[in-house]
Design a protein around this motif. Structure first.
Motif, PDB file in Angstrom:
ATOM      1  N   LEU A 344       0.831  -1.197   0.000  1.00  0.00           N
ATOM      2  CA  LEU A 344       0.000   0.000   0.000  1.00  0.00           C
ATOM      3  C   LEU A 344       0.874   1.258   0.000  1.00  0.00           C
ATOM      4  CD1 LEU A 344      -2.814   1.169  -0.030  1.00  0.00           C
ATOM      5  CD2 LEU A 344      -2.864   1.032   2.472  1.00  0.00           C
ATOM      6  N   SER A 345       2.003   1.213   0.701  1.00  0.00           N
ATOM      7  CA  SER A 345       2.953   2.330   0.644  1.00  0.00           C
ATOM      8  C   SER A 345       3.456   2.522  -0.785  1.00  0.00           C
ATOM      9  CB  SER A 345       4.143   2.074   1.580  1.00  0.00           C
ATOM     10  OG  SER A 345       3.738   1.972   2.924  1.00  0.00           O
ATOM     11  N   GLY A 346       3.721   1.404  -1.462  1.00  0.00           N
ATOM     12  CA  GLY A 346       4.186   1.488  -2.852  1.00  0.00           C
ATOM     13  C   GLY A 346       3.139   2.096  -3.762  1.00  0.00           C
ATOM     14  N   ALA A 347       1.868   1.712  -3.577  1.00  0.00           N
ATOM     15  CA  ALA A 347       0.797   2.287  -4.392  1.00  0.00           C
ATOM     16  C   ALA A 347       0.673   3.785  -4.142  1.00  0.00           C
ATOM     17  CB  ALA A 347      -0.524   1.579  -4.087  1.00  0.00           C
ATOM     18  N   MET A 348       0.769   4.187  -2.883  1.00  0.00           N
ATOM     19  CA  MET A 348       0.713   5.608  -2.534  1.00  0.00           C
ATOM     20  C   MET A 348       1.864   6.367  -3.178  1.00  0.00           C
ATOM     21  SD  MET A 348       0.894   7.330   1.299  1.00  0.00           S
ATOM     22  CE  MET A 348       2.690   7.151   1.436  1.00  0.00           C
ATOM     23  N   ASN A 349       3.067   5.805  -3.073  1.00  0.00           N
ATOM     24  CA  ASN A 349       4.237   6.482  -3.620  1.00  0.00           C
ATOM     25  C   ASN A 349       4.216   6.483  -5.148  1.00  0.00           C
ATOM     26  OD1 ASN A 349       6.446   8.002  -2.931  1.00  0.00           O
ATOM     27  ND2 ASN A 349       7.865   6.287  -2.838  1.00  0.00           N
ATOM     28  N   PHE A 350       3.615   5.457  -5.748  1.00  0.00           N
ATOM     29  CA  PHE A 350       3.457   5.440  -7.206  1.00  0.00           C
ATOM     30  C   PHE A 350       2.598   6.613  -7.652  1.00  0.00           C
ATOM     31  CE2 PHE A 350       0.864   4.328 -10.909  1.00  0.00           C
ATOM     32  CZ  PHE A 350       1.854   4.066 -11.849  1.00  0.00           C
ATOM     33  N   SER A 351       1.470   6.821  -6.965  1.00  0.00           N
ATOM     34  CA  SER A 351       0.596   7.934  -7.300  1.00  0.00           C
ATOM     35  C   SER A 351       1.332   9.261  -7.189  1.00  0.00           C
ATOM     36  CB  SER A 351      -0.622   7.941  -6.377  1.00  0.00           C
ATOM     37  OG  SER A 351      -1.410   9.092  -6.575  1.00  0.00           O
ATOM     38  N   GLY A 352       2.065   9.425  -6.080  1.00  0.00           N
ATOM     39  CA  GLY A 352       2.804  10.668  -5.903  1.00  0.00           C
ATOM     40  C   GLY A 352       3.849  10.886  -6.967  1.00  0.00           C
ATOM     41  N   ASN A 353       4.473   9.801  -7.397  1.00  0.00           N
ATOM     42  CA  ASN A 353       5.554   9.957  -8.363  1.00  0.00           C
ATOM     43  C   ASN A 353       5.068  10.095  -9.799  1.00  0.00           C
ATOM     44  OD1 ASN A 353       8.445   9.798  -7.145  1.00  0.00           O
ATOM     45  ND2 ASN A 353       7.143   8.504  -5.882  1.00  0.00           N
ATOM     46  N   VAL A 354       3.793   9.826 -10.045  1.00  0.00           N
ATOM     47  CA  VAL A 354       3.214  10.264 -11.315  1.00  0.00           C
ATOM     48  C   VAL A 354       3.247  11.790 -11.363  1.00  0.00           C
ATOM     49  CG1 VAL A 354       1.107  10.348 -12.707  1.00  0.00           C
ATOM     50  CG2 VAL A 354       1.785   8.208 -11.593  1.00  0.00           C
ATOM     51  N   ALA A 355       2.891  12.427 -10.239  1.00  0.00           N
ATOM     52  CA  ALA A 355       3.034  13.880 -10.135  1.00  0.00           C
ATOM     53  C   ALA A 355       4.494  14.290 -10.256  1.00  0.00           C
ATOM     54  CB  ALA A 355       2.454  14.370  -8.809  1.00  0.00           C
ATOM     55  N   GLY A 356       5.388  13.453  -9.697  1.00  0.00           N
ATOM     56  CA  GLY A 356       6.815  13.737  -9.782  1.00  0.00           C
ATOM     57  C   GLY A 356       7.346  13.694 -11.205  1.00  0.00           C
ATOM     58  N   ILE A 357       6.707  12.906 -12.070  1.00  0.00           N
ATOM     59  CA  ILE A 357       7.078  12.858 -13.487  1.00  0.00           C
ATOM     60  C   ILE A 357       6.563  14.096 -14.218  1.00  0.00           C
ATOM     61  CG2 ILE A 357       6.654  11.646 -15.667  1.00  0.00           C
ATOM     62  CD1 ILE A 357       6.523   9.045 -14.001  1.00  0.00           C
ATOM     63  N   LEU A 358       5.301  14.436 -13.966  1.00  0.00           N
ATOM     64  CA  LEU A 358       4.653  15.506 -14.723  1.00  0.00           C
ATOM     65  C   LEU A 358       5.140  16.891 -14.325  1.00  0.00           C
ATOM     66  CD1 LEU A 358       0.972  14.155 -14.643  1.00  0.00           C
ATOM     67  CD2 LEU A 358       2.607  14.014 -16.537  1.00  0.00           C
ATOM     68  N   THR A 359       5.354  17.113 -13.017  1.00  0.00           N
ATOM     69  CA  THR A 359       5.618  18.468 -12.535  1.00  0.00           C
ATOM     70  C   THR A 359       6.888  19.089 -13.107  1.00  0.00           C
ATOM     71  OG1 THR A 359       4.416  18.001 -10.491  1.00  0.00           O
ATOM     72  CG2 THR A 359       5.896  19.892 -10.475  1.00  0.00           C
ATOM     73  N   PRO A 360       8.051  18.412 -13.085  1.00  0.00           N
ATOM     74  CA  PRO A 360       9.243  19.066 -13.647  1.00  0.00           C
ATOM     75  C   PRO A 360       9.080  19.438 -15.117  1.00  0.00           C
ATOM     76  CG  PRO A 360       9.857  17.148 -12.345  1.00  0.00           C
ATOM     77  CD  PRO A 360       8.375  17.105 -12.502  1.00  0.00           C
ATOM     78  N   ILE A 361       8.391  18.593 -15.885  1.00  0.00           N
ATOM     79  CA  ILE A 361       8.166  18.897 -17.301  1.00  0.00           C
ATOM     80  C   ILE A 361       7.270  20.116 -17.440  1.00  0.00           C
ATOM     81  CG2 ILE A 361       7.174  18.039 -19.450  1.00  0.00           C
ATOM     82  CD1 ILE A 361       7.927  15.215 -18.569  1.00  0.00           C
ATOM     83  N   LEU A 362       6.158  20.143 -16.682  1.00  0.00           N
ATOM     84  CA  LEU A 362       5.234  21.273 -16.757  1.00  0.00           C
ATOM     85  C   LEU A 362       5.905  22.573 -16.344  1.00  0.00           C
ATOM     86  CD1 LEU A 362       1.968  19.653 -15.337  1.00  0.00           C
ATOM     87  CD2 LEU A 362       2.386  20.389 -17.686  1.00  0.00           C
ATOM     88  N   VAL A 363       6.743  22.521 -15.298  1.00  0.00           N
ATOM     89  CA  VAL A 363       7.460  23.727 -14.876  1.00  0.00           C
ATOM     90  C   VAL A 363       8.353  24.224 -16.006  1.00  0.00           C
ATOM     91  CG1 VAL A 363       9.174  24.660 -13.290  1.00  0.00           C
ATOM     92  CG2 VAL A 363       7.381  23.164 -12.419  1.00  0.00           C
ATOM     93  N   GLY A 364       9.089  23.312 -16.631  1.00  0.00           N
ATOM     94  CA  GLY A 364       9.978  23.714 -17.727  1.00  0.00           C
ATOM     95  C   GLY A 364       9.215  24.323 -18.889  1.00  0.00           C
ATOM     96  N   VAL A 365       8.089  23.730 -19.236  1.00  0.00           N
ATOM     97  CA  VAL A 365       7.267  24.249 -20.345  1.00  0.00           C
ATOM     98  C   VAL A 365       6.714  25.629 -19.993  1.00  0.00           C
ATOM     99  CG1 VAL A 365       5.126  23.893 -21.636  1.00  0.00           C
ATOM    100  CG2 VAL A 365       6.700  21.980 -21.266  1.00  0.00           C
ATOM    101  N   ILE A 366       6.194  25.784 -18.770  1.00  0.00           N
ATOM    102  CA  ILE A 366       5.632  27.074 -18.359  1.00  0.00           C
ATOM    103  C   ILE A 366       6.703  28.157 -18.366  1.00  0.00           C
ATOM    104  CG2 ILE A 366       4.635  28.335 -16.402  1.00  0.00           C
ATOM    105  CD1 ILE A 366       3.161  25.709 -15.672  1.00  0.00           C
ATOM    106  N   VAL A 367       7.864  27.848 -17.822  1.00  0.00           N
ATOM    107  CA  VAL A 367       8.942  28.838 -17.757  1.00  0.00           C
ATOM    108  C   VAL A 367       9.431  29.205 -19.154  1.00  0.00           C
ATOM    109  CG1 VAL A 367      11.317  29.229 -16.986  1.00  0.00           C
ATOM    110  CG2 VAL A 367       9.665  28.182 -15.431  1.00  0.00           C
ATOM    111  N   GLN A 368       9.592  28.221 -20.017  1.00  0.00           N
ATOM    112  CA  GLN A 368      10.073  28.504 -21.369  1.00  0.00           C
ATOM    113  C   GLN A 368       9.033  29.288 -22.167  1.00  0.00           C
ATOM    114  OE1 GLN A 368      12.683  25.709 -23.215  1.00  0.00           O
ATOM    115  NE2 GLN A 368      11.571  25.792 -25.162  1.00  0.00           N
ATOM    116  N   ALA A 369       7.751  28.988 -21.944  1.00  0.00           N
ATOM    117  CA  ALA A 369       6.703  29.661 -22.714  1.00  0.00           C
ATOM    118  C   ALA A 369       6.432  31.079 -22.226  1.00  0.00           C
ATOM    119  CB  ALA A 369       5.419  28.840 -22.653  1.00  0.00           C
TER     120      ALA A 369
END
Length: 400
Positions: A344-369
């Motif tokens: 269950l800890s792994g499932a929780m951390n998996f969900s969080g790390n989906v955000a961990g994948i998306l957030t750095p990319i979104l930040v880079g796109v927002i800053v560049q745009a």
């Protein structure tokens, strides 16, 4: 966990230098910073299974040895592809370690101590990032290159892996340094808690209930801000606030040191409040709900200030509230039987790390745009609200 986050954040700390050396734009930088999360997230479910099957000592020790070698080899990277490849390998080996730490503390602490234990272990995250800011910048300045700094940090990690194997035990009673009084203290706690029934079936049974889904959603919001700050705070301090590279390490220490203080504060308050007779629902809903709102308010105010000191101190305040989310690591043990805590800890951390994948990319796109971090801090404020709302709807009071 301190070593985990020193190694995890090292690329973010060195990125202002790496991006200049390799001529990287903000969007490409975001992609590289995100790549760690690709494999780290994928390792959460198998990592939780490995912890439950092989026990924490083996998994944590092997993880440390593996990612220490990869950290050292990262200094050989000479382009985008090799940096992404090294970060993905780092994610593979770091993937199981927090699940291992979380499963271990359920063996080493009584139930009444789990909030303090989980926030202390998770507090290695901001503390490692804080000291990583000083260590990595110091090594770069001393050695003259980020490449040798990565090699040095990798050697340190391998040595810590050896120490973990020598020192850790899965059964407290077998540790050579434990006293009979301590063993009796843990055994008395198990008697007071009552025997835990063995639950038949897989960990998927928990997702017939609402609370695990809400936990995954809240942790998604929590990790969106956590990874945003972890990956981009050093670049923001250096490039937007025009702080020198050496001072970037100092301000990184301030930002993430505030997070460590927040973790310890939340853990102490939660356990003491529950021991005083308050219900787990009142305590955890209050603390986690308030934490998410505190993050949202503090981070959105960054857009209203004009001085570097004010901006960085508001980010530090947001990180103070954010790291109350270390309490989430005590929740799987409240919802699941002991044999399923790792999964269950792994499932929780998996969900969080989906955000961990998306957030750095979104930040880079927002800053560049946009050429600005204004939209980034708005996104972080929304994530803080997303952390708060599900947290106040979880039923923390019974196992499922």
């Amino acid at each position: 966990m301190i070593i985990n986050y020193i190694d995890r954040s090292s690329l973010s700390i060195a990125m202002p230098l790496i991006s200049k050396e390799l001529h990287l734009g903000a969007a490409t930088t975001g992609l590289i910073l995100s790549s760690f999360g690709w494999t780290y997230a994928l390792m959460q479910l198998p990592g939780g299974w490995l912890v439950d099957k092989l026990k924490p000592r083996r998994v944590v020790s092997a993880s440390l040895l593996g990612w220490g070698i990869i950290e050292g080899l990262t200094g050989l990277a000479n382009g985008v592809a090799s940096l992404i490849g090294m970060r993905m390998l780092l994610g593979v080996f770091e993937g199981p370690v927090q699940n291992g730490a979380n499963a271990s503390l359920t063996r080493w602490l009584r139930t009444s101590e789990h909030a303090r234990g989980s926030t202390l272990v998770d507090g290695g995250g901001p503390l490692g990032t804080a000291f990583g800011g000083l260590l990595v910048t110091g090594l770069i300045v001393w050695l003259g290159t980020w490449r040798l700094a990565f090699a040095a940090v990798g050697v340190i990690t391998v040595l810590i892996g050896v120490v973990a194997w020598v020192f850790m035990r899965d059964d407290p009673a077998t540790h050579p340094l434990i006293t009979r009084k301590e063993v009796e203290y843990l055994e008395k706690g198990e008697v007071e808690d009552g025997p835990e029934p063995v639950v038949q079936g897989s960990a998927l049974r928990y997702f017939r209930f609402r609370s695990p889904w809400l936990l995954l959603l809240a942790f998604f919001g929590y990790d969106a801000v956590l990874y945003g700050l972890l990956t981009w705070a050093p670049s923001y301090v250096s490039e937007v606030q025009h702080v020198s590279f050496g001072m970037t390490g100092v301000w990184t220490f301030v930002i993430f040191g505030a997070g460590f203080v927040g973790e310890l504060f939340a853990g102490q308050v939660a356990d003491r409040w529950i021991r005083s007779g308050a219900s787990p629902n009142l305590v955890l809903r209050s603390l986690l709900g308030f934490a998410g709102l505190g993050v949202a308010v503090a981070i959105i105010l960054v857009n209203t200030v004009t001085t570097p000191a004010a901006a960085i101190l508001l980010i530090s305040l947001a990180n103070f509230f954010l790291r109350w989310g270390g309490l989430y690591w005590a929740v799987p043990a409240r919802l699941a039987s002991k044999q399923h805590v790792g999964r269950l800890s792994g499932a929780m951390n998996f969900s969080g790390n989906v955000a961990g994948i998306l957030t750095p990319i979104l930040v880079g796109v927002i800053v560049q745009a946009t050429g600005s971090f204004v939209g980034v801090f708005i996104m972080f404020a929304v994530a803080g609200v997303l952390m708060a709302v599900p947290s106040v709807a979880i039923d923390y009071s019974r196992k499922l």
